[in-house]
Every structure is written in structure tokens, then in C-alpha cells.
Design an enzyme around this catalytic site. Sequence first.
Site, short mmCIF file in Angstrom:
data_model
loop_
_atom_site.label_atom_id
_atom_site.label_comp_id
_atom_site.label_asym_id
_atom_site.label_seq_id
_atom_site.Cartn_x
_atom_site.Cartn_y
_atom_site.Cartn_z
N ARG A 14 0.83 -1.20 0.00
CA ARG A 14 0.00 0.00 0.00
C ARG A 14 0.87 1.27 0.00
NH1 ARG A 14 -0.58 4.63 2.74
NH2 ARG A 14 -0.19 3.54 4.69
N HIS A 211 3.67 3.83 12.90
CA HIS A 211 4.02 3.85 11.47
C HIS A 211 5.12 4.90 11.30
CE1 HIS A 211 2.87 3.68 7.11
NE2 HIS A 211 3.28 4.93 7.12
N CYS A 244 4.71 9.46 0.85
CA CYS A 244 3.33 9.97 0.82
C CYS A 244 3.24 10.94 -0.34
CB CYS A 244 2.96 10.66 2.12
SG CYS A 244 1.34 11.45 2.03
N ASN A 253 9.28 4.37 3.90
CA ASN A 253 9.04 3.74 5.19
C ASN A 253 10.34 3.14 5.72
OD1 ASN A 253 6.26 2.95 3.50
ND2 ASN A 253 5.93 3.59 5.60
ZN ZN Z 1 3.41 6.17 5.42
#
Ligand code: ZN
Length: 312
Positions: A14, A211, A244, A253
Site C-alpha cells: 500500500r 508507522h 506519501c 518507510n
Molecule cells: Zn506512510
Amino acid sequence: MKSIDIEISEVGPRDGLQSIAPIMPTAAKKAWISALAAAGIPEIEVGSFVPASVLPQLADTAELVTHARQIDGLAVAVLVPNLRGALDALTVGAHKLTIPLSVSETHSLKNLRRTHEQVLADVAAIRTAIDALPRQQRPRLEGSLSTAFGCTLEGAVPERKVYEMAQKLVAAGCDEVGLSDTTGFASPAQVRNYSRGIWALLGRERLNGIHLHNTRGQGLANVMAALEAGLTTIDASMGGIGGCPFAPGASGNIVTEDLVFLLESQGLRTGINFELLFAARRVLAAALPGVELYGFTPQAGLPKDFVAATAQ
Ligand code: ZN
């Protein structure tokens, strides 16, 4: 007896794939998800129920949920930006729904095109839809506190605002909230303080996960702070892909492979097998030619005579 100490939630399919231009073919995504699960990853965020016009990379999310649900023992998570996305997720039977609420309202308007009140109204409506299902079919609903540690658009985000939004998300019907460093601003001190602050306010069971992005190289330092505080679920993405699209400058990430090594090397069991994890990375690399994968551990290899905690 507990077989896992820390749960890794793989968000590459994702968060990773939404931020890169090439669209991974659905068959390759399925093979990658299966390889991740075979390596022992307990939870995978397989996609996001956003309109294909917004993120064509994730247009096959429903099909991926159906695929991932067939994998024994795997928790299948999805991002849902709103009620409509959540209803799609309920139709295909995702195990966990995460709805992001940007604590920075500017980011919320830009990212989700929604005010806080609109997001909270959606949370309440999603709660109603979930509760209408038979008990054993109800997914967990998590409210993700995006930009909790700072925002590329607004700058500093007040700590009290994080707590206010956490409280409102739970009041509106979320089972739990998650801390999200969307923009890579977080410091270890913030991670410790915010975790403890939310627990004091809402109770221990309302916050389990975090996260993190590695934008400023603080990702694994922030993981250590999260572990010290007592968080038990850490998001990461294989090869560190991701970012993002609506937070300029927010890059990848934290890298799943390096995170697994950090945990296993200090005796924390993830349930993950390194050989199979590296095999999953090869599946990803083959499916994304020309996209750079990050991570120190896969490049250097495991230290000589290394024995993972999970293998003991
Ligand atoms: Zn993120």
C-alpha cells in the site's frame, strides 16, 4: 505461550506502491504478498480503497484482499480513506480497516479532502456498518493519527491536538488508534511521550502500533523508543519503498528487512524467516525493474553465525 514478541505489519503493497510511478501487475502483487506471508509476516496492508483515478497503482485492492484472505493465518489490512472505501473493504472481508486522520487539518484537507469533523463522521458511520455484521465477521477499525509528529505543510503539530484527535477517534468508534509519522519528523522522545500520553488518556489497549518513515534517518532510533515505551506493532515496508504523494519530501518507510534484523538480534521474536524474507525481496525486485530497493541487511547479509530469536 506467545510465539511472537513484536508484530511487523508490512505496508509495502500500500504505502510503498502508491508512491512509485510504475504499476505492479496484479499477478506480481499476489506473488509478492504470498512470499511475504510465507516468510512469516503476520499482517500485510495489501492496498487502499481509494478511487482508481486518484491512485491507479492500487486499483486492484479488492482482488488482493480476496487473494490474501486465502492465506492461512495472515491478517489482511487495508487503508480506507472514507465510508465508501470502508464499505468496499467490508464487502471483500478485510480483517483490519485503517482510516487515516491527519492531525494537521491542512494535510487532512489536502490528503483526504476532508475536515476533521468529516473524517470523524465517517468513522461513526463505519462503526455502524461494522456493528451491523455478525460478530465473527467484524474487522478491527484503527484510526491512524497521521502527521502526529509534524507536518510538511503546517510545521509543528501541537501534542494536545494529537491527544484530542486520539480521543475523538475512539469516541467515534475506532477500536484503537495508531501513531503515524507520515512526514519523517518524529524524534525518539516524542515517540515515548506520545505513546505514554495516549495510554494515560485512553487505556493501554487503545494504542498498539506505530508507522514510521526514515526520511531523516531516525526510523530505527524511533523503533527503539517505541519498544522501550511498550508498543508491539511496527509498520515497515520491504526495501523501504514508499512515502506519501501528498506530503512533499516524505520519503520511504522504515525497511522491513533491517527492522527484522534489529528485533531478532536483540532477542525479540518476529516469527519471520530471513531466507524466505530475502526470497520475497527478490520477488519484489523482479516485479519492479528500475525501482531502487533500500536496506542494509539484505545488501550486507546476516552476520556470520547469526541465529535469529525466532529460530531459537
Ligand atoms: Zn506512510
